[in-house]
Motif scaffolding. Structure first.
Motif, PDB file in Angstrom:
ATOM      1  N   VAL A  82      36.676  51.032  -0.248  1.00 16.81           N
ATOM      2  CA  VAL A  82      36.144  49.824  -0.972  1.00 16.81           C
ATOM      3  C   VAL A  82      35.828  48.929  -0.066  1.00 16.81           C
ATOM      4  O   VAL A  82      36.632  48.334   0.691  1.00 16.81           O
ATOM      5  CB  VAL A  82      37.242  49.613  -2.139  1.00 16.81           C
ATOM      6  CG1 VAL A  82      36.696  48.303  -2.757  1.00 16.81           C
ATOM      7  CG2 VAL A  82      37.516  50.581  -3.112  1.00 16.81           C
ATOM      8  N   ASP A  87      29.597  51.197   0.207  1.00 14.14           N
ATOM      9  CA  ASP A  87      30.093  50.831  -1.023  1.00 14.14           C
ATOM     10  C   ASP A  87      29.099  50.140  -1.756  1.00 14.14           C
ATOM     11  O   ASP A  87      28.062  49.439  -1.336  1.00 14.14           O
ATOM     12  CB  ASP A  87      31.433  49.863  -0.639  1.00 14.14           C
ATOM     13  CG  ASP A  87      32.016  49.671  -2.194  1.00 14.14           C
ATOM     14  OD1 ASP A  87      31.693  50.324  -3.093  1.00 14.14           O
ATOM     15  OD2 ASP A  87      32.907  48.682  -1.940  1.00 14.14           O
ATOM     16  N   ASP A  89      28.458  48.877  -6.043  1.00  9.24           N
ATOM     17  CA  ASP A  89      28.987  48.713  -7.431  1.00  9.24           C
ATOM     18  C   ASP A  89      27.750  48.702  -8.292  1.00  9.24           C
ATOM     19  O   ASP A  89      26.721  47.771  -8.176  1.00  9.24           O
ATOM     20  CB  ASP A  89      30.007  47.228  -7.474  1.00  9.24           C
ATOM     21  CG  ASP A  89      31.061  47.429  -6.330  1.00  9.24           C
ATOM     22  OD1 ASP A  89      31.666  48.635  -6.629  1.00  9.24           O
ATOM     23  OD2 ASP A  89      31.544  46.548  -5.834  1.00  9.24           O
ATOM     24  N   THR A  91      26.109  47.012 -11.607  1.00 10.38           N
ATOM     25  CA  THR A  91      26.220  45.771 -12.574  1.00 10.38           C
ATOM     26  C   THR A  91      25.929  46.412 -13.973  1.00 10.38           C
ATOM     27  O   THR A  91      26.789  46.125 -14.900  1.00 10.38           O
ATOM     28  CB  THR A  91      25.502  44.922 -12.008  1.00 10.38           C
ATOM     29  OG1 THR A  91      25.609  44.397 -10.789  1.00 10.38           O
ATOM     30  CG2 THR A  91      25.481  43.568 -12.891  1.00 10.38           C
ATOM     31  N   ARG A 104      35.144  52.604 -13.622  1.00  8.94           N
ATOM     32  CA  ARG A 104      35.459  52.675 -11.915  1.00  8.94           C
ATOM     33  C   ARG A 104      36.892  53.339 -11.606  1.00  8.94           C
ATOM     34  O   ARG A 104      37.873  53.076 -12.520  1.00  8.94           O
ATOM     35  CB  ARG A 104      35.469  51.112 -11.675  1.00  8.94           C
ATOM     36  CG  ARG A 104      34.279  50.589 -11.794  1.00  8.94           C
ATOM     37  CD  ARG A 104      34.463  48.941 -11.301  1.00  8.94           C
ATOM     38  NE  ARG A 104      32.972  48.411 -11.242  1.00  8.94           N
ATOM     39  CZ  ARG A 104      32.268  48.036 -12.217  1.00  8.94           C
ATOM     40  NH1 ARG A 104      32.557  48.277 -13.494  1.00  8.94           N
ATOM     41  NH2 ARG A 104      31.019  47.579 -12.193  1.00  8.94           N
ATOM     42  N   GLY A 108      37.454  51.255  -7.673  1.00 10.82           N
ATOM     43  CA  GLY A 108      36.093  50.838  -7.471  1.00 10.82           C
ATOM     44  C   GLY A 108      35.520  51.686  -6.469  1.00 10.82           C
ATOM     45  O   GLY A 108      34.295  51.663  -5.956  1.00 10.82           O
ATOM     46  N   GLU A 111      32.589  55.308  -9.001  1.00  9.77           N
ATOM     47  CA  GLU A 111      32.062  54.807 -10.220  1.00  9.77           C
ATOM     48  C   GLU A 111      31.022  55.779 -10.849  1.00  9.77           C
ATOM     49  O   GLU A 111      30.306  56.418 -10.195  1.00  9.77           O
ATOM     50  CB  GLU A 111      30.921  53.436  -9.995  1.00  9.77           C
ATOM     51  CG  GLU A 111      32.091  52.226  -9.507  1.00  9.77           C
ATOM     52  CD  GLU A 111      31.294  50.966  -9.221  1.00  9.77           C
ATOM     53  OE1 GLU A 111      30.228  50.783 -10.032  1.00  9.77           O
ATOM     54  OE2 GLU A 111      31.789  49.910  -8.566  1.00  9.77           O
ATOM     55  N   GLY A 132      22.828  46.573  -9.340  1.00 10.64           N
ATOM     56  CA  GLY A 132      24.390  46.523  -8.711  1.00 10.64           C
ATOM     57  C   GLY A 132      24.162  45.756  -7.451  1.00 10.64           C
ATOM     58  O   GLY A 132      23.367  45.027  -7.180  1.00 10.64           O
ATOM     59  N   ARG A 135      26.713  46.963  -0.231  1.00 10.84           N
ATOM     60  CA  ARG A 135      27.613  46.402   0.922  1.00 10.84           C
ATOM     61  C   ARG A 135      26.778  46.555   2.149  1.00 10.84           C
ATOM     62  O   ARG A 135      27.099  46.122   3.156  1.00 10.84           O
ATOM     63  CB  ARG A 135      28.941  46.893   1.019  1.00 10.84           C
ATOM     64  CG  ARG A 135      29.627  46.898  -0.167  1.00 10.84           C
ATOM     65  CD  ARG A 135      30.116  45.425  -0.520  1.00 10.84           C
ATOM     66  NE  ARG A 135      31.244  45.173  -1.671  1.00 10.84           N
ATOM     67  CZ  ARG A 135      30.884  45.466  -2.825  1.00 10.84           C
ATOM     68  NH1 ARG A 135      29.685  45.769  -3.284  1.00 10.84           N
ATOM     69  NH2 ARG A 135      31.729  45.253  -3.681  1.00 10.84           N
ATOM     70  N   TYR A 140      23.312  55.919  -4.659  1.00  9.03           N
ATOM     71  CA  TYR A 140      23.689  56.816  -5.924  1.00  9.03           C
ATOM     72  C   TYR A 140      22.985  57.723  -6.343  1.00  9.03           C
ATOM     73  O   TYR A 140      21.828  57.857  -5.866  1.00  9.03           O
ATOM     74  CB  TYR A 140      23.918  55.578  -7.043  1.00  9.03           C
ATOM     75  CG  TYR A 140      22.528  54.958  -7.511  1.00  9.03           C
ATOM     76  CD1 TYR A 140      21.634  55.747  -8.379  1.00  9.03           C
ATOM     77  CD2 TYR A 140      21.838  53.859  -6.671  1.00  9.03           C
ATOM     78  CE1 TYR A 140      20.278  55.289  -8.628  1.00  9.03           C
ATOM     79  CE2 TYR A 140      20.785  53.260  -7.039  1.00  9.03           C
ATOM     80  CZ  TYR A 140      20.146  54.024  -7.921  1.00  9.03           C
ATOM     81  OH  TYR A 140      18.735  53.664  -8.281  1.00  9.03           O
TER      82      TYR A 140
END
Length: 183
Positions: A82, A87, A89, A91, A104, A108, A111, A132, A135, A140
């Motif tokens: 993480v 990484d 995430d 949204t 998650r 996290g 996901e 999303g 980083r 994905y």
């Protein structure tokens, strides 16, 4: 006073240097969005994005289908640690503005988002929108499925009405020909 001005200038400079949100659109048939027709009008699709730079992103996948029906799908991401550069995430994940449920796992690190039986309208531009925060080298992947609505053809309706008429006529004829005899 100098500190206030310095703080304000520093804050404005930080905002100006921050990366802007990235937006991309991928139509079906592009390298990032493929679809395969199947039996009975079904369609299976795959979509993805890789190498997403650091910052907020919004990807939209677009498609049009010839008949009304329902779509379902999942989108997943994973990372080694993480907060590491790979990484990412979620949204939100929307299919035709219907929100997918996001789960998650492992704080996290993993996901996934899923939606089931989302109405898909024939002849209209339908969308899958993934938003999303990456980083630095996020990725994905997702899969989608479509099945057409079951709507009888006109010949099926006509045959059904003829069947109802025959059953009704037989019941009426049977009622007329029944003679009751009392002893």
């Amino acid at each position: 006073m100098k500190r206030v001005i310095f703080s304000a200038v520093t804050g404005i400079a930080a905002i100006a240097m921050a990366p802007g949100a990235q937006a991309a659109t991928f139509p079906v048939g592009s390298a990032n969005f493929t679809a395969t027709p199947g039996p009975n009008g079904s369609v299976a699709g795959a979509f993805f994005n890789t190498g997403i730079a650091a910052g907020a992103f919004s990807d939209t996948f677009t498609f049009t289908l010839p008949v009304n029906g329902f779509g379902s799908g999942t989108v997943t991401t994973s990372t080694n640690f993480v907060g590491s550069p790979n990484d990412l995430d979620f949204t939100s994940v929307l299919i035709n503005n219907t929100a997918a449920s996001i789960t998650r796992l492992s704080s996290g690190a993993y996901e996934f988002a899923f939606a089931n039986l989302v109405p898909i309208t024939a002849g209209q531009l339908n969308t899958i929108t993934v938003t999303g925060l990456s980083r630095g080298n996020g990725a994905y992947g997702g899969q989608a499925s479509f099945i057409p609505s079951v709507v009888p053809e006109p010949s099926t309706w006509a045959l059904m009405f003829v069947g109802f008429a025959l059953v009704g006529g037989a019941a009426r004829f049977r009622r007329r020909s029944t003679n009751v005899v009392y002893a």
